[in-house]
Design a protein around this motif. Structure first.
Motif, PDB file in Angstrom:
ATOM      1  N   HIS A 181      60.385 -77.770  40.616  1.00  0.00           N
ATOM      2  CA  HIS A 181      59.071 -77.507  40.023  1.00  0.00           C
ATOM      3  C   HIS A 181      58.251 -78.787  39.906  1.00  0.00           C
ATOM      4  CE1 HIS A 181      59.308 -73.267  39.224  1.00  0.00           C
ATOM      5  NE2 HIS A 181      60.361 -73.372  38.432  1.00  0.00           N
ATOM      6  N   ASP A 186      53.937 -78.447  38.333  1.00  0.00           N
ATOM      7  CA  ASP A 186      53.886 -77.442  37.270  1.00  0.00           C
ATOM      8  C   ASP A 186      54.706 -77.943  36.075  1.00  0.00           C
ATOM      9  OD1 ASP A 186      53.975 -75.229  35.625  1.00  0.00           O
ATOM     10  OD2 ASP A 186      54.305 -73.799  37.261  1.00  0.00           O
ATOM     11  N   THR A 187      54.056 -78.685  35.186  1.00  0.00           N
ATOM     12  CA  THR A 187      54.756 -79.287  34.052  1.00  0.00           C
ATOM     13  C   THR A 187      55.343 -78.236  33.121  1.00  0.00           C
ATOM     14  OG1 THR A 187      53.404 -81.294  34.138  1.00  0.00           O
ATOM     15  CG2 THR A 187      54.492 -80.807  32.061  1.00  0.00           C
ATOM     16  N   ASN A 188      54.631 -77.133  32.919  1.00  0.00           N
ATOM     17  CA  ASN A 188      55.154 -76.083  32.043  1.00  0.00           C
ATOM     18  C   ASN A 188      56.455 -75.507  32.596  1.00  0.00           C
ATOM     19  OD1 ASN A 188      53.071 -76.258  30.166  1.00  0.00           O
ATOM     20  ND2 ASN A 188      51.786 -74.771  31.247  1.00  0.00           N
ATOM     21  N   ALA A 189      56.505 -75.292  33.904  1.00  0.00           N
ATOM     22  CA  ALA A 189      57.723 -74.765  34.519  1.00  0.00           C
ATOM     23  C   ALA A 189      58.857 -75.794  34.429  1.00  0.00           C
ATOM     24  CB  ALA A 189      57.458 -74.393  35.971  1.00  0.00           C
ATOM     25  N   ARG A 191      59.270 -78.070  32.042  1.00  0.00           N
ATOM     26  CA  ARG A 191      59.781 -78.083  30.661  1.00  0.00           C
ATOM     27  C   ARG A 191      60.582 -76.818  30.347  1.00  0.00           C
ATOM     28  NH1 ARG A 191      57.481 -82.467  28.517  1.00  0.00           N
ATOM     29  NH2 ARG A 191      55.347 -83.041  29.111  1.00  0.00           N
ATOM     30  N   ARG A 192      60.128 -75.690  30.851  1.00  0.00           N
ATOM     31  CA  ARG A 192      60.833 -74.433  30.594  1.00  0.00           C
ATOM     32  C   ARG A 192      62.226 -74.459  31.228  1.00  0.00           C
ATOM     33  NH1 ARG A 192      57.019 -71.565  32.037  1.00  0.00           N
ATOM     34  NH2 ARG A 192      57.582 -71.197  34.212  1.00  0.00           N
ATOM     35  N   HIS A 231      60.085 -84.945  36.111  1.00  0.00           N
ATOM     36  CA  HIS A 231      58.889 -85.508  35.471  1.00  0.00           C
ATOM     37  C   HIS A 231      58.246 -86.590  36.339  1.00  0.00           C
ATOM     38  CE1 HIS A 231      58.814 -83.341  31.725  1.00  0.00           C
ATOM     39  NE2 HIS A 231      60.091 -83.599  31.498  1.00  0.00           N
ATOM     40  N   ASN A 236      54.582 -87.267  35.095  1.00  0.00           N
ATOM     41  CA  ASN A 236      54.729 -87.405  33.642  1.00  0.00           C
ATOM     42  C   ASN A 236      55.537 -88.673  33.367  1.00  0.00           C
ATOM     43  OD1 ASN A 236      53.476 -84.843  33.458  1.00  0.00           O
ATOM     44  ND2 ASN A 236      55.455 -83.830  33.613  1.00  0.00           N
TER      45      ASN A 236
END
Length: 332
Positions: A181, A186-189, A191-192, A231, A236
């Motif tokens: 990911h 796609d940072t949300n993916a 982290r999930r 990340h 990130n």
């Protein structure tokens, strides 16, 4: 010798004399001891990979051992359980050849090994080795910059029974999904997936019996290493740096190549934040002997290119240029 046995033996001798051929020896019975020997040699391949990684010699040895396991399959007699174990051993060796090729950036060879490993593993019925092969395929496509194929391959691994049964396998599947990911930004993916990976790792029974290939490398340090990769790919930088420090603090001492890769990724994370001097100090801390590993060399070269672009003519850039020249001149 009993009379009828003597007559049978004499008849066989007479037939051989008339035809000029000797009776073929009976096929050897393959048993658990043969499987144990192959598994011990597989453990040696895993240990060699952790010490060196990516070498053509490791790939070649793994291929030869896979052929050896398949030869036993062809020329020996065995129970169905032993035959399944032989296929699993052959698939294990082939998956190690595949990983050595990935690690050495020989991607065409890795794709060929994957095709063979997947077909052999399917005949073994062993979902653990099938997980390893398809999880490696996800990593292969990630390194090739093909996140769609990487996610699809890793989904095959994550859907296998072993990933539903054992949280450690589930954790690795989620962690590698996060790294993929990262390529898509796609940072949300990311982290999930990392959250799922951590939850599963926390639930895993450390005392459970598992294949040597997963117990030898997957732990909290490796999860943080994959989080770092995720990340870093997503840009990130601060999150990447935090995971790098945690991974390096927890990393097992024998895994020199993995430690070097994490170190270079840390340098990239620091560079992304504009911390040029710390980034160079981190990069030059990689031991010269490990810096010749294909993945490490490529990552260091990329680091130098980015540093020169972001801080041309600066003190850190000049320090790096001098270090790179001296290091690769003496190690090639």
């Amino acid at each position: 010798m009993r009379r009828r046995d003597f007559i049978a033996a004499a008849g066989s001798t007479a037939v051989a004399a008339l035809t000029g051929t000797a009776a073929a020896p009976a096929p050897r019975r393959i048993g658990a001891a043969d499987i144990q020997l192959l598994e011990a040699r597989f453990a040696e391949v895993i240990a060699s990979d952790h010490r060196h990684g990516g070498r053509v010699s490791i790939e070649a040895k793994a291929v030869a051992l896979a052929d050896e396991a398949l030869a036993l399959q062809e020329h020996g007699t065995a129970s169905q359980r032993i035959r399944s174990a032989l296929y699993a051993c052959a698939a294990s060796f082939t998956s190690s050849a595949m990983w050595a090729a990935i690690d050495g950036r020989r991607f065409d060879a890795a794709l060929q090994h994957h095709q063979k490993a997947a077909s052999i593993a399917a005949m073994s019925g062993d979902s653990a080795i099938q997980f390893r092969i398809w999880s490696h395929a996800g990593s292969l496509y990630r390194h090739l910059g093909r996140p769609g194929d990487a996610l699809a391959a890793n989904d095959v691994a994550r859907s296998l029974p072993i990933a539903r049964r054992d949280p450690l396998f589930a954790s690795l599947g989620h962690a590698r999904h996060a790294a993929i990911h990262g390529l898509t930004g796609d940072t949300n993916a990311v982290r999930r997936s990392l959250g799922h990976a951590q939850d599963a790792l926390d639930r895993a029974d450390a005392a459970a019996s598992r294949p040597v290939w997963i117990t030898a490398f997957y732990d909290q340090a490796e999860l943080d290493s994959l989080a770092l990769a995720a990340h870093l790919a997503a840009g990130n930088w601060e999150d990447a740096e935090a995971h790098a420090h945690r991974s390096m603090a927890l990393r097992r001492g024998a895994m020199q190549r993995s430690h070097a890769i994490t170190t270079v990724r840390l340098a990239h994370a620091q560079l992304g934040q504009g911390d040029f001097e710390p980034a160079v100090a981190t990069a030059v801390s990689v031991p010269a002997a490990v810096s010749t590993h294909p993945r490490v060399t490529g990552m260091l070269a990329s680091f130098g290119t980015k540093l020169t672009a972001q801080a041309p003519g600066s003190g850190p850039a000049l320090t790096w240029t001098e270090y790179a020249h001296d290091t690769w001149r003496t190690t090639t």
